[in-house]
Write an enzyme that holds these catalytic residues in place. Structure first.
Site, PDB file in Angstrom:
ATOM      1  CG  ASN A  34      42.530  99.101  42.566  1.00  0.00           C
ATOM      2  OD1 ASN A  34      43.138  99.481  41.569  1.00  0.00           O
ATOM      3  ND2 ASN A  34      41.281  99.417  42.787  1.00  0.00           N
ATOM      4  CG  HIS A  35      45.225  99.018  49.244  1.00  0.00           C
ATOM      5  ND1 HIS A  35      46.511  98.745  49.653  1.00  0.00           N
ATOM      6  CD2 HIS A  35      45.057 100.348  49.374  1.00  0.00           C
ATOM      7  CE1 HIS A  35      47.089  99.874  50.035  1.00  0.00           C
ATOM      8  NE2 HIS A  35      46.228 100.867  49.870  1.00  0.00           N
TER       9      HIS A  35
END
Ligand code: CTP
Ligand code: CA
Length: 221
Positions: A34-35
């Protein structure tokens, strides 16, 4: 003066904080993740430490320094983060700010996957939910805080997550506001409580949002 009064108010308390993403390897050079900059979680860990708590920060791969007094445990994968948190499950306050990968590849290729002519299909397995696992084994006196990121029906999803995972407080990250999100130093959040009420916090630097969240935690404590 208010700041000085707060110093030491969490003395003797043990806090567990997760932060950052997890990287789930596909092969030696690629991952699914994920970011997440980790800034919110690191700021929360620092703030809890400044108020006197013994802080254990379980962090995915980010390149931030831990603040003074924070015990840093590196946990690059969802599996390792889960295991590190279970070892620290005797916390007084736990704040799950990590963006844990929800899925991990079933097979990790020992060699770099070479590109072919057709499509590539990956088979992924769900990771264990750390927040839900801590919620299920929560003891009296423990305070468990979750985060959520939603792109639609935010309040409804946030309330459902709070209840489903057994948390005491849920911090909803707002993605729709300019100035909030992964890459920036500011954030805008809404707090959701067990009794159904919620509280909007203003858009502010993440360090100040961390102070507001820790204020909310100490109020509940
Ligand atoms: N979380 C966790 N372990 C996981 C997945 C999520 O501890 N394997 C925690 C996050 O750190 C956060 C909360 O659960 O505190 C909510 O994460 P979020 O991704 O918003 O919710 P999910 O339950 O994973 O649902 P979805 O991604 O489908 O919205
Ligand atoms: Ca998720």
């Amino acid at each position: 003066a208010r700041f000085l009064e707060k110093r030491g108010e969490l003395a003797g308390k043990k806090a567990l904080v997760t932060a950052g993403p997890t990287y789930e390897a596909l092969d030696p050079v690629r991952f699914i993740g994920n970011h997440s900059s980790g800034k919110m979680g690191y700021a929360l860990a620092g703030e809890l430490a400044r108020r006197g708590a013994e802080v254990h920060l379980v962090s995915g791969p980010v390149s931030l320094p831990a603040e003074p007094g924070v015990h840093l445990v590196k946990a690059p994968t969802a599996r390792m983060m889960y295991e590190a948190c279970m070892e620290l499950a005797d916390y007084d306050i736990a704040v799950m700010a990590a963006a844990v990968a929800d899925y991990t590849p079933v097979d990790v290729s020992a060699q770099k996957i070479k590109k072919g002519d057709g499509e590539l299909t990956l088979t992924l397995r769900k990771t264990d939910d750390i927040l839900a696992a801590l919620g299920a084994r929560k003891k009296n006196g423990q305070l468990l805080v979750g985060f959520a990121l939603e792109t639609e029906n935010e309040a409804e999803h946030a309330r459902q997550k709070l209840a489903r995972k057994g948390a005491d407080l849920l911090v909803l990250n707002s993605l729709n506001d300019a100035g909030a999100g992964f890459a920036v130093d500011t954030n805008k959040v809404t707090l959701f409580y067990r009794d159904g009420h919620s509280r909007d916090l203003p858009l502010r630097p993440k360090t100040e949002v961390a102070r507001d969240i820790v204020d909310a935690i100490t109020e509940l404590f």
